[in-house]
Design an enzyme around this catalytic site. Structure first.
Site, PDB file in Angstrom:
ATOM      1  N   HIS A 115       4.305  -1.457  -2.728  1.00  0.00           N
ATOM      2  CA  HIS A 115       2.955  -1.072  -3.135  1.00  0.00           C
ATOM      3  C   HIS A 115       3.353  -0.457  -4.375  1.00  0.00           C
ATOM      4  O   HIS A 115       1.749  -0.377  -4.901  1.00  0.00           O
ATOM      5  CB  HIS A 115       3.588   0.714  -2.431  1.00  0.00           C
ATOM      6  CG  HIS A 115       2.922   0.423  -0.432  1.00  0.00           C
ATOM      7  ND1 HIS A 115       1.398   0.494   0.147  1.00  0.00           N
ATOM      8  CD2 HIS A 115       3.726   1.099  -0.027  1.00  0.00           C
ATOM      9  CE1 HIS A 115       1.707   0.615   0.700  1.00  0.00           C
ATOM     10  NE2 HIS A 115       2.675   1.246   1.131  1.00  0.00           N
ATOM     11  N   HIS A 118       8.889  -3.564   1.462  1.00  0.00           N
ATOM     12  CA  HIS A 118       6.670  -3.566   1.765  1.00  0.00           C
ATOM     13  C   HIS A 118       7.133  -2.006   0.570  1.00  0.00           C
ATOM     14  O   HIS A 118       5.465  -2.015   0.065  1.00  0.00           O
ATOM     15  CB  HIS A 118       6.884  -2.690   3.298  1.00  0.00           C
ATOM     16  CG  HIS A 118       5.910  -1.876   3.388  1.00  0.00           C
ATOM     17  ND1 HIS A 118       4.830  -2.007   3.832  1.00  0.00           N
ATOM     18  CD2 HIS A 118       5.392  -0.639   2.970  1.00  0.00           C
ATOM     19  CE1 HIS A 118       3.829  -1.612   3.903  1.00  0.00           C
ATOM     20  NE2 HIS A 118       4.164  -0.386   3.524  1.00  0.00           N
ATOM     21  N   GLU A 119       7.731  -1.010   0.654  1.00  0.00           N
ATOM     22  CA  GLU A 119       7.948   0.064  -0.656  1.00  0.00           C
ATOM     23  C   GLU A 119       7.307  -0.247  -1.359  1.00  0.00           C
ATOM     24  O   GLU A 119       6.743   0.084  -2.656  1.00  0.00           O
ATOM     25  CB  GLU A 119       8.720   0.951   0.264  1.00  0.00           C
ATOM     26  CG  GLU A 119       8.913   1.776   1.109  1.00  0.00           C
ATOM     27  CD  GLU A 119       7.796   2.135   1.990  1.00  0.00           C
ATOM     28  OE1 GLU A 119       6.861   3.157   1.405  1.00  0.00           O
ATOM     29  OE2 GLU A 119       7.480   2.399   3.237  1.00  0.00           O
ATOM     30  N   GLU A 149       2.171  12.113   0.659  1.00  0.00           N
ATOM     31  CA  GLU A 149       1.349  11.559   1.278  1.00  0.00           C
ATOM     32  C   GLU A 149       1.115  11.652   2.920  1.00  0.00           C
ATOM     33  O   GLU A 149       2.316  12.173   4.059  1.00  0.00           O
ATOM     34  CB  GLU A 149       1.086   9.723   1.385  1.00  0.00           C
ATOM     35  CG  GLU A 149       0.152   9.189   2.678  1.00  0.00           C
ATOM     36  CD  GLU A 149       0.507   7.563   2.187  1.00  0.00           C
ATOM     37  OE1 GLU A 149       1.758   7.285   1.959  1.00  0.00           O
ATOM     38  OE2 GLU A 149      -0.461   7.121   2.404  1.00  0.00           O
ATOM     39  N   GLY A 179       8.745   5.481   8.038  1.00  0.00           N
ATOM     40  CA  GLY A 179       9.922   5.009   7.977  1.00  0.00           C
ATOM     41  C   GLY A 179      10.781   5.493   5.794  1.00  0.00           C
ATOM     42  O   GLY A 179      11.159   5.531   5.673  1.00  0.00           O
ATOM     43  N   ASN A 207       7.018   6.574  -3.523  1.00  0.00           N
ATOM     44  CA  ASN A 207       6.131   7.334  -4.506  1.00  0.00           C
ATOM     45  C   ASN A 207       6.505   6.269  -5.814  1.00  0.00           C
ATOM     46  O   ASN A 207       7.675   5.455  -5.933  1.00  0.00           O
ATOM     47  CB  ASN A 207       7.378   8.153  -4.951  1.00  0.00           C
ATOM     48  CG  ASN A 207       7.036   9.074  -3.312  1.00  0.00           C
ATOM     49  OD1 ASN A 207       6.052   9.599  -2.765  1.00  0.00           O
ATOM     50  ND2 ASN A 207       8.881   9.454  -2.734  1.00  0.00           N
TER      51      ASN A 207
HETATM   52  N1  PHE Z   1       3.078   5.350   2.412  1.00  0.00           N
HETATM   53  C1  PHE Z   1       4.072   5.086   3.663  1.00  0.00           C
HETATM   54  C2  PHE Z   1       4.397   3.683   3.798  1.00  0.00           C
HETATM   55  O1  PHE Z   1       3.442   2.756   4.756  1.00  0.00           O
HETATM   56  C3  PHE Z   1       3.380   5.513   4.727  1.00  0.00           C
HETATM   57  C4  PHE Z   1       4.226   7.026   5.079  1.00  0.00           C
HETATM   58  C5  PHE Z   1       3.225   7.883   5.072  1.00  0.00           C
HETATM   59  C6  PHE Z   1       5.271   7.933   4.874  1.00  0.00           C
HETATM   60  C7  PHE Z   1       2.893   9.145   5.180  1.00  0.00           C
HETATM   61  C8  PHE Z   1       5.401   9.186   4.779  1.00  0.00           C
HETATM   62  C9  PHE Z   1       4.150   9.586   5.284  1.00  0.00           C
HETATM   63  O2  PHE Z   1       4.845   2.811   3.238  1.00  0.00           O
HETATM   64 ZN    ZN Z   2       3.050   1.247   3.884  1.00  0.00          ZN
END
Ligand code: PHE
Ligand code: ZN
Length: 881
Positions: A308, A304-305, A128, A268, A272
């Site tokens: 997602h 948080h992760e 990302e 942070g 994935n």
């Molecule tokens: N998507 C991740 C999060 O907020 C943040 C992130 C963005 C990590 C870009 C790496 C690169 O949980």
């Molecule tokens: Zn996030």
């Protein structure tokens, strides 16, 4: 490094791609300098697209070694390949075909930490937002959902562990000591969620049984020998999985869920699919090495992760303009999780402090943008407090407006309607309109319009008519490229507070819709009349911080004191006291500039003492109340002509006045709060430590203060207390023998623990005053420091430039010169981290004229550098614009 092309991506230019990638099969032959990647892509031409339409794939710094379609190698005239793009000029007539690409990449030389890279000899990926194109040519955009099968091959001794997304399906030995593993992810996903990890790692294993009775194998992988430090993260993961089932009805969907901790990571953590990759700072913890704040962050980020998986992965974003669709919503979910796991009242105050410290200045400066931006040059620069934190506040407001039940019904509809899709903010708003029958079109401006709205409020009471009136006027300040603003729908929580803190009842209300303690502001001006109100109440506004706005209120000081002692809404009660402190600090700032030492009302310092000792309040709440507004908070409230030295002087004077007025009270409390029994990271214990440590911060200002802090440091039995004492010594008694000794002891004890040394760097980078720039410069040469590691850079350089007002804004501009130099040095390796560092100067226009001119010079020096990355050029040019 991608240099700037000047291209601006616009929301209105979105159109679906001509081709889809239904299946993606990847083979990796791992090698540090030359990894082979063979991608077999099942491509489908979208219906209605002409067969002559070229297939154009994204790349970034790639070397193409081979290309074939349906088993036949392409001829040079059939395609055009550059490092950044691959165009298949004459795709087959058939609507579906198989494209095979072979590329070579060098993970060991990847210091940008995007794509496939090495971190302490572990192969890992970060895709990302646009990192996948650094691995292979692809339609690297989030609306291309593909089913992935991944085969990883590596020497067994170097990489015994081979992980990717989804479920493991095969593994075995190969010739020459190599081995392989195959992973299959049945859920179609965008390329930014692809992940691979290979290396030698230690494992912590556990399992979770879902609501419907499926068993999920959980694994957390860490540097060998650190397994013990992953226990808290594992516990947080299981609590997160359970909470999402209970609070949102969301179950996990694969057979395995893996988390890998790496020590080189730009952010942070990353969500994935089935294979979260974390900055190890947000996994590893024990009482000896992590503070209570670290434990709380780990819990929040693990959650948080994990969350997602539904908000981001199962339902993803159509394009990067919709980033808040997954981020704002997922932050909202992790905030709610932490509120349920800890103290809701304390969590809310902490959230608002963070929002004000990070999002408000963004919204009020040159980098302001809507929660859903319409334009970007570099998407990496939009992982901002506005997208994340304000994005979360917008979701919270939807819940406030709809009520808990309709909000949940809307969320259920969202999951049902859009599962497996790449959605937009319009889709998100629509589910709430459909579930509730409400019209959210005016509310939608929260996504589209930048800037922090302000509400001007005045009140009056007519005793004879028994009428209480609130006059409320909204305004939204202009922001870059949006000079005229439209009127917003602002849900303003409120309470009329009478004697003893009791709510004051009223017969009727006119002038605005008022329900469940919320006034719905929709017009420029509302005159809200409450009838049947005999006594003049104190008015408590924006209760629970129901809307992310600023308030200009003419409030009587007596009412403020009353609310600070009696408001039944814990957020507003904290706010009332915080406002009193802020007002006192601003007055003191003016006195300092006028050459006088500030004086503080006894009433204020006494109230601080009463709050500290109020056993009816949670210790964590008392600690938050006693922590004075930061120098940057005060600067923001002052607005213009900022002289950080005067702010520091005012703040120190108030702290001293509070400490002097409460010496005995604070000393007694401090002694009673000493930790007894074994360490526990739970919120209540952390709250007691927080209160005790803030009391130490005050007591350290009094005679014998350095000795007290030194004793606290030496007798500390956990990192929270140790780091707090070291901070007090280094910041309040800079240069003293006690401070020098403690810094040296800390270094000797932890010199081999990188994450703990980050605290040591951070504490020194935060020392107020003009000498710190030299210290920080010297520390860049410390053996534990590295410009290549984002955590080190953020701890030392990031803390200095974004959290040390007097050090960074040194009047002679030396802080800025050091900063410009360093940003350019970091950029050579890692443009993303450099660009984020560079945002430290975003509020330069609010400085007093002398500093302003010097800050501008530093920004111009960065802008003048050759071959700037897209990341850094974007930030610097917008900051100067
Ligand atoms: N998507 C991740 C999060 O907020 C943040 C992130 C963005 C990590 C870009 C790496 C690169 O949980
Ligand atoms: Zn996030």
């Amino acid at each position: 490094m991608r240099t700037d092309t000047g291209h601006v991506f616009k929301l209105e230019d979105y159109r679906p791609s001509d081709y889809l990638i239904l299946q993606t099969s990847l083979v990796f032959r791992l090698s540090p300098e030359a990894t082979r990647v063979i991608a077999t892509l099942t491509i489908e031409r979208r219906e209605g697209v002409a067969a002559s339409a070229p297939l154009v794939l994204d790349g970034d710094g790639l070397t193409l070694l081979g290309i074939a379609i349906d088993g036949r190698d392409l001829q040079p005239q059939d395609y055009a390949a550059t490092p950044d793009e691959l165009a298949v000029l004459k795709p087959p007539a058939a609507s579906r075909f198989e494209l095979v690409l072979e590329t070579e990449i060098a993970p060991a030389r990847n210091e940008a930490l995007m794509g496939l890279y090495r971190s302490s000899n572990v192969y890992c990926t970060q895709c990302e937002a646009e990192g996948f194109r650094r691995i292979t040519y692809f339609l690297d955009r989030p609306d291309i959902l593909s089913i992935y099968t991944v085969r990883i091959e590596a020497p067994h001794n170097e990489a015994p562990l081979l992980l990717s997304n989804g479920n493991p399906v095969d593994s075995g030995a190969l010739a020459d000591g190599w081995h392989y593993a195959v992973w299959h992810d049945p859920f179609p996903k965008p390329s930014y969620l692809f992940a691979l990890v290979a290396g030698a790692l230690g494992k912590v294993a556990d399992s979770f049984t879902t609501l419907s009775g499926r068993t999920v194998e959980l694994g957390i992988y860490v540097e060998p020998g650190k397994e013990r430090l992953a226990g808290y993260a594992m516990d947080a993961l299981k609590r997160s999985m359970k909470w999402d089932e209970e609070a949102f009805g969301r179950e996990y969907d694969l057979d395995v869920f893996n988390i890998v901790a790496v020590s080189d990571f730009n952010m942070g953590a990353m969500e994935n699919k089935g294979l979260n990759i974390f900055n190890d700072k947000y996994v590893l913890a024990d009482e000896e090495t992590a503070t209570d704040a670290d434990f709380a962050n780990i819990e929040a980020i693990i959650a948080h992760e994990y969350f997602h998986n539904w908000t981001g992965n199962r339902i993803t974003c159509r394009d990067w303009f919709q980033l808040c669709l997954k981020e704002g919503l997922t932050v909202y979910r992790d905030h709610e999780f932490s509120a349920d796991q800890r103290s809701r009242a304390v969590k809310r105050i902490a959230e608002v402090r963070t929002l004000r410290a990070h999002q408000f200045p963004e919204d009020q400066g040159p980098l302001a943008h809507p929660v859903r931006p319409r334009r970007y040059r570099e998407i990496n620069n939009f992982y901002t407090a506005t997208v994340y934190e304000k994005g979360s506040e917008v979701v919270r407001m939807i819940r406030t407006i709809l009520g808990a039940e309709a909000f949940r019904a809307g969320m259920d509809l969202y999951f049902e309607r859009h599962d497996g899709e790449a959605a937009t903010i319009e889709d998100f708003l629509k589910v709430f309109e459909d579930a509730s029958g409400r019209d959210l079109s005016q509310f939608a401006l929260w996504y589209h319009q930048a800037g922090t709205p302000n509400l001007t409020v005045s009140s009056s009471h007519n005793a004879r008519a028994k009428e209480f009136t609130l006059e409320i006027e909204q305004s939204v300040p202009p922001t870059p490229s949006e000079s005229r603003k439209r009127l917003m729908h602002i849900p303003l929580g409120f309470g009329l507070v009478g004697a003893g803190g009791k709510p004051v009842s009223y017969d009727d209300v006119e002038g605005a819709t008022v329900d469940n303690g919320v006034i719905h502001i929709r017009k420029r001006r509302h005159v809200v009349r409450f009838t049947g109100v005999a006594e003049r109440p104190a008015v408590s506004l924006n209760r629970g911080f129901s809307a992310p706005v600023t308030l200009s209120v003419e409030q009587k000081t007596d009412d403020q004191f009353f609310l600070a002692g009696h408001d039944s809404d814990s957020f507003s009660r904290w706010q009332a006291f915080n406002t009193l402190l802020t007002d006192a600090l601003i007055a003191a700032f003016r006195q300092v500039l006028g050459g006088k030492p500030p004086a503080f009302a006894q009433r204020l310092t006494e109230l601080a003492g009463r709050i500290a000792a109020d056993e009816t309040l949670e210790p964590a709440y008392r600690a938050l109340a006693l922590s004075l507004p930061g120098e940057a908070d005060i600067a923001r409230d002052i607005g213009k002509g900022i002289d950080p030295d005067a702010i520091l002087a005012a703040r120190e004077a108030l702290a001293l006045a509070i400490a002097r007025a409460n010496r005995e009270n604070f000393t007694g409390l401090y002694e009673r709060l000493a930790d007894k029994g074994p360490f526990s990271p739970d919120a209540a214990s952390a709250g007691r430590r927080a209160l005790r440590n803030i009391l130490l911060d005050y007591l350290a200002l009094l005679p014998e203060g350095a000795a007290l802090a030194a004793t606290h440091f030496r007798s500390a039995s956990n990192m929270t207390d140790r780091a707090a004492a070291l901070t007090v010594l280094a910041h309040r008694h800079a240069g003293s023998a006690e401070a020098q000794q403690a810094l040296a002891d800390f270094e000797a004890k932890y010199r081999n623990d990188a994450l703990v040394m980050d605290k040591w760097f951070q504490i020194q980078a935060g020392v107020p005053g003009s000498k710190t720039v030299e210290t920080v410069r010297a520390l860049t040469g410390h053996p534990a420091f590295s410009m290549a590691n984002p955590n080190r850079v953020r701890s030392l350089i990031g803390t200095f430039s974004s959290a040390n007002q007097t050090g960074f804004h040194r009047a002679d501009g030396e802080g800025y010169r050091f900063f410009a130099e360093t940003v350019l040095e970091v950029e050579k390796r890692n443009p993303q981290v450099a660009a984020r560092l560079a945002t430290a100067l975003r509020s330069w226009r609010s400085l007093e004229p002398g500093r302003q001119a010097k800050a501008r010079e530093a920004l111009l020096a960065i802008a003048a550098a050759q071959n700037l990355s897209a990341d850094l050029r974007d930030i610097v040019e917008r900051t100067l614009a």
